[in-house]
Design an enzyme around this catalytic site. Structure first.
Site, PDB file in Angstrom:
ATOM      1  N   LYS A 125       7.873 -11.014  24.606  1.00 29.93           N
ATOM      2  CA  LYS A 125       8.415 -10.931  25.969  1.00 29.93           C
ATOM      3  C   LYS A 125       7.966  -9.622  26.608  1.00 29.93           C
ATOM      4  O   LYS A 125       7.960  -8.575  25.953  1.00 29.93           O
ATOM      5  CB  LYS A 125       9.950 -10.997  25.895  1.00 29.93           C
ATOM      6  CG  LYS A 125      10.662 -11.110  27.233  1.00 29.93           C
ATOM      7  CD  LYS A 125      12.181 -11.232  27.032  1.00 29.93           C
ATOM      8  CE  LYS A 125      12.944 -11.410  28.336  1.00 29.93           C
ATOM      9  NZ  LYS A 125      14.387 -11.570  28.117  1.00 29.93           N
TER      10      LYS A 125
ATOM     11  N   SER B  25      16.523 -15.400  30.587  1.00 27.31           N
ATOM     12  CA  SER B  25      15.353 -14.738  31.119  1.00 27.31           C
ATOM     13  C   SER B  25      14.127 -14.776  30.220  1.00 27.31           C
ATOM     14  O   SER B  25      13.021 -14.519  30.677  1.00 27.31           O
ATOM     15  CB  SER B  25      15.702 -13.272  31.396  1.00 27.31           C
ATOM     16  OG  SER B  25      15.971 -12.590  30.168  1.00 27.31           O
TER      17      SER B  25
ATOM     18  N   SER C 231      20.017 -14.988  27.261  1.00 33.02           N
ATOM     19  CA  SER C 231      18.608 -15.046  27.638  1.00 33.02           C
ATOM     20  C   SER C 231      17.637 -15.478  26.550  1.00 33.02           C
ATOM     21  O   SER C 231      16.467 -15.708  26.826  1.00 33.02           O
ATOM     22  CB  SER C 231      18.157 -13.697  28.206  1.00 33.02           C
ATOM     23  OG  SER C 231      18.575 -13.576  29.542  1.00 33.02           O
TER      24      SER C 231
END
Ligand SMILES: [Mg+2]
Ligand SMILES: [Zn+2]
Lengths: 481, 485, 96
Positions: free
Chosen positions: B73, B148, B172
């Site tokens: 990420k 997210s 997330s």
């Protein structure tokens, strides 16, 4: 409102002390002074995304040592907060500080109560560059993060001070105390000790506090004293003329002795304090507290008390000796020379004639002088036992400072021993009365002050080798007093 | 062996292919890099080149996971590699250091395939808040992958990475894993170092794996967990983490918080949840009703606490030391224009909300109160775990929703995290595993439904064992239609 | 409820430049979010301690040992306006 004569000043201090750890408060960058800008930075102290603070154990220990020296109550569990404000010297846009639970609370130093002691990190340094470094026609500043993140201890007093002079004296005591702990350089010019003062006035004896102004960051206690005196006078005048003191931050310019109001931004500060989620609480263990207590040296306030109470040293000499540990050690060396030496007299010699002679001869420091405590002790003993006069001792001292001479040798070489034969001295006194009929007559008719001229005559005749007290006694006897 | 088989394998299977010499680590990396090059989901913001990633493989120790590349990420700082956290304000930023989690994987010989797209500063549940465009759900390109960590979930589900690293602040990792049909694990707060993970809400943020199965989640967690001297709040997991092997759930008690689940849950999600509860019983586990009386206030508390922490965490983006600067006119313009231009609408909304909640006169009413409600939620879980071993909920009340469907009403978007936020507030571990598919509310082909299991702090091993047994019984083995895996 | 003036005040505290449109949208959205959040007021929190940490740790400290700092070139590499080894910013004094 009562007249200005009945107003008293109320002063509280906030003192920031840079700790002399090897590394910063929350990262491993080394502390430095005067290096090239931004050579002691890392992702943590530049507040790069994703970094986390980890507290420096030594800084916590130093704070506990300061708390112990100031007799503060240590919090069983204190936490860090974020103090939010945008300014280029604050890379995270918050300072990690302590808020409602500081590491230490109520304490005392001398006659001033301590409100709290807390840990925080220093801001970076900003340098205004003016013309050469302008950005698109406007002035610019350069930010140097070397200092950013230096561990600071903030000491806040209760509003117990009443005058600029008291602030100076107490400030010097605090500085001497912290210096002796070895936790800071306490150099005001370099900014390792910084003092802000909150000043207000109120009717004498009232327990209400008036509106205060804050005086920022003055770099010597002399300036602080002058700045505070100027501000007290200004506030008294404002009130006397029916006005009101406005809360503001002031800067004192020592070169002009003027007070300037610093930019008071229209918006009030809203620091939005919040508990720092990246750090866990500090809960000093028994071992940490014992280590701090065990590491406490004799501090100026205690030493001064001991000199006064146990050794009968005068107040002023005791204070002077206590503030500088080297001088205190020198003094203790002097009295160690011989048990017959009176500490009070020794203290006066060390802080008086000896200190003056060092200044006179090239402003020498204690570390440079060739005079040993033992040698000065020998000199003080010569005077104390009346083997030489005070006047002769001063001459000997000058030679000791100049050449590192041995006092006994100088006294012998120059024949300075006092006239101990009372017959010899009595004859000289009689001659002096004969040769100075005018002052002699004045003394006889009640003007005791005139005796000075006769003493002077005897001293001249003996080249200072007579004991002043004995000379006076004989003169008074012979003149029928 | 064929690339096709390699790219279908789980990380653990790939690791044994490499260990058995059926494929070399370099061949494996090349095959995956080729696949990354075909990203049609906007899943990657940066793609590794073979030379750089290969160095990690070469350095690889004898670690069994060496050579299985990972998607990371874009919230993790990676030295010299663009790191944006999905924000324009960090456009062009090259960190001078690498996050501990990424370093630990690299030390195990796991090369980085690329940096994955995400909601800006991890604020969002749909990945529509990325400054670099939304990520598409591999099951339906008209739908969101969740957020997210939407990029990390989409690339694993879509066959563009064997496994991925994500972060979870209020759901997330778990919610996008659910919406994309893969496994997502949020470990106990403190299990893994946060150093180098760009902070959103520091007291809640925790990184973790997004993987094809529970075994891979355990494998990655075992390499990530541990105390880190750069993070004062890191603890690690005592005893480490082993590959799970349980085949039944005998004697284990699973609690359903009736007062939490119900509102706003889609019918299809409820069906899959009920079926899964029945599967638990079939495996010998018991289902009990429990009370988490304050959990439905979790979202409210979370939307005070997280924005408050975020508002101060994001103050450092000021145009002074790195990132973009929009104005030099004067100091205030530098701050206000840089931040006004650099942050997107959701980030601004949360900074505003958080600043308000901390501001003078409002602190106690909002921040102080939310922290106390958090205490009550923590106590609720403590009490529940005296009754049961695990708490179970659907991961998300809905399956993947359409792009743009919830952007107009922030609160409806926030409600997506209703079931995941309480565990974040309590700091306890929770895993989402795919449990089946369900038709979305408006009809259409089936979309994955996630099943969440939460456990007491630091009991990751038993959590993984339970999830592993359940995973085996559910037998969800579906790839998105048309996906490359 | 949050009013326009408060939105402007909070934007100023946050150093966020907002367009007129953004101010209007935020006024509406923040009000709506706060309406939901205000439900927290229904909970009796009397005597409940706040939680800011869930980790049961204390005294996690670092030894006072130096670690290498960044090379200055590296520290300034991504700076928007490096100047003579420092980070240059518009002067705060210029605002007075
Ligand atoms: Mg301070
Ligand atoms: Zn540093």
């Amino acid at each position: 409102m009562t007249g200005t004569g009945e107003l008293e000043a109320v002063i509280g201090l906030e003192i920031h002390v840079q700790l002399s750890t090897r590394t910063k408060m929350f990262c491993g960058c080394e502390l430095s002074f005067g290096d090239q800008p931004n050579v002691h930075t890392c992702p943590v102290c530049l507040a790069h995304p994703g970094v986390l603070p980890v507290p420096n154990r030594k800084a916590i220990e130093y704070a506990l040592l300061i708390a112990a020296a100031l007799e503060c109550e240590v919090a069983p569990r204190s936490i860090f907060h974020r103090k939010n404000y945008f300014y280029p010297d604050s890379p995270k846009a918050y300072q990690i500080s302590q808020f409602d639970i500081p590491i230490a609370g109520a304490g005392r130093l001398g006659d001033v109560r301590i409100h709290r002691v807390h840990l925080e990190e220093d801001a970076a340094k900003m340098i205004h560059v003016g013309e050469s470094g302008r950005i698109q026609g406007s002035d610019a500043s350069l930010v140097d993060f070397n200092r950013g993140g230096t561990p600071l201890v903030e000491i806040v007093t209760e509003p117990d001070l009443r005058s600029g002079a008291q602030v100076r004296e107490w400030g010097q005591l605090l500085r001497a105390t912290i210096k002796q702990l070895g936790v800071s350089d306490v150099n005001m010019e370099e900014g390792s000790l910084r003092c802000d003062a909150n000043v207000s006035v109120r009717p004498s004896g009232s327990d209400r506090l008036g509106t205060k102004t804050e005086m920022k960051n003055m770099n010597s206690f002399r300036f602080i004293e002058r700045g505070i005196e100027a501000e007290i006078a200004r506030q008294k005048e404002v009130i006397a003329s029916g006005g009101k003191v406005v809360q503001e931050t002031l800067h004192f310019d020592p070169s002009t002795s003027e007070l300037h109001s610093l930019r008071s931004k229209e918006e009030a500060h809203d620091y939005r304090y919040m508990p720092e989620p990246d750090l866990v609480p500090i809960a000093p263990t028994r071992a940490m507290l014992d280590a701090a207590a065990g590491a406490l040296p004799e501090l100026p306030a205690g030493r001064s008390r001991r000199y006064r109470e146990d050794l009968a040293v005068s107040d002023s000499a005791a204070l002077q000796l206590s503030f500088e540990v080297e001088w205190a050690e020198f003094f203790e060396g002097v009295i160690a020379h011989d048990t017959e030496i009176e500490p009070r007299a020794a203290a006066n010699w060390v802080t008086g004639e000896f200190a003056a002679e060092l200044r006179k001869q090239g402003d020498q420091g204690l570390s440079e002088t060739r005079v040993t405590p033992d040698a000065l002790g020998a000199l003080v003993k010569l005077v104390g036992s009346k083997r030489i006069s005070h006047a002769s001792a001063k001459d000997v001292l000058a030679e000791m400072v100049a050449e590192g001479a041995d006092p006994l040798e100088v006294v012998e070489e120059r024949g300075l021993e006092q006239i101990s034969d009372s017959g010899e001295l009595e004859a000289i006194v009689a001659t002096a009365i004969d040769e100075n009929p005018k002052p002699a007559e004045q003394v006889r008719s009640g003007n005791e002050k005139a005796i000075g001229a006769l003493v002077g005559a005897v001293m001249k005749a003996t080249q200072g080798r007579a004991d002043g007290g004995e000379v006076t006694r004989l003169l008074r006897r012979d003149l029928g007093l | 062996m064929a690339d096709r088989d390699l790219l279908r394998a789980t990380a653990a299977e790939t690791a044994s292919l490499i260990a058995d010499g059926q494929v070399s680590a370099t061949e494996c990396l090349d095959a995956w890099l080729a696949r990354v090059g075909e990203d049609d989901l906007n899943g990657y913001l940066w793609k590794a080149d073979a030379a750089a990633a290969g160095q990690t493989v070469d350095r690889a120790a004898a670690d069994p996971v060496a050579g299985v590349p990972v998607a990371v990420k874009d919230i993790f700082c990676t030295a010299g590699v663009p790191t944006t956290a999905g924000s324009r304000i960090l456009d062009g930023y090259l960190p001078p250091y690498t996050a501990t989690a990424v370093s630990r994987l690299a030390a195990a010989g796991v090369p980085m395939l690329g940096k994955t797209n995400m909601d800006e500063f991890a604020m969002g549940s749909s990945n529509e808040n990325s400054a670099f465009g939304p990520v598409l759900n591999p099951w339906d390109h008209g739908r969101v992958p969740g957020g997210s960590s939407g990029g990390s979930a989409a690339v694993v589900a879509g066959g563009l990475a064997p496994w991925a690293l994500g972060t979870d602040t209020g759901g997330s990792i778990r919610q996008p894993a659910a919406l994309c049909g893969i496994v997502g694990l949020k470990p106990t707060y403190g299990a893994i170092s946060r150093y180098g993970m760009i902070a959103f809400a520091s007291s809640l943020d925790q990184c973790g794996p997004l993987t094809r199965d529970v075994t891979d989640a355990a494998l990655m967690l075992s390499r990530l967990e541990g105390r880190d001297e750069m993070d004062s709040t890191s603890v690690g997991i005592e005893g480490g983490v082993d590959p799970p092997s349980a085949t039944d759930l005998k004697g284990l008690r699973f609690g359903i918080p009736a007062d939490l689940i119900g509102e706003g849950m889609e019918e299809g999600v409820r069906e899959v949840f009920d079926q899964t509860a029945a599967t638990i019983e079939r495996l010998g586990g018991s289902i009990e009703s429990i009370k988490l009386p304050h959990s439905d206030h979790g979202i409210s508390a979370y939307y005070v606490l997280a924005p408050a922490e975020a508002s101060t965490n994001l103050s450092r983006y000021d145009g002074v030391r790195y990132g973009i600067r929009e104005s030099n006119a004067d100091l205030d313009s530098m701050y206000e224009e840089t931040r006004g231009e650099g942050f997107g609408p959701e980030v601004k909304r949360r900074i505003m909300l958080g600043t308000y909640a901390l501001s003078s006169g409002y602190y106690e009413a909002y921040y102080g109160r939310a922290q106390r409600v958090r205490t009550m939620i923590v106590r609720d879980f403590t009490a529940a775990f005296e009754q049961v071993d695990f708490v179970i909920t659907p991961t998300s009340p809905t399956v993947a929703f359409g792009l743009g469907e919830k952007t107009a009403d922030p609160w409806s978007m926030y409600l997506n995290d209703l079931y995941t936020v309480p565990m974040s507030l309590a700091g306890i571990p929770a895993i989402s595993i795919p449990a089946g598919t369900a038709e979305p509310a408006g009809g259409g082909p089936g979309l994955p439904v996630g099943f969440q299991i939460a456990a007491p702090a630091f009991s990751e091993q038993s959590l993984l064992e339970a999830a592993f047994a359940l995973e085996g019984a559910i037998g969800f083995n579906q790839a998105p239609p048309g996906a490359k895996r | 409820m949050i009013e326009r003036e408060q939105v402007l005040h909070v934007a100023r505290l946050s150093r966020l430049k907002l367009s007129e449109e953004e101010v209007a949208v935020l006024e509406r959205e923040l009000s709506s979010i706060l309406d939901h959040v205000d439900r927290l007021a229904e909970i009796d929190i009397e005597g409940v301690e706040p939680t800011s940490h869930v980790v049961p740790l204390e005294n996690v400290l670092r030894e006072d040992l130096p670690r290498p700092s960044l090379d200055r070139r590296r520290a300034l590499e991504g700076a928007p306006d490096p100047y003579e080894g420092a980070f240059r910013v518009p002067s705060p004094q210029a605002e007075a």
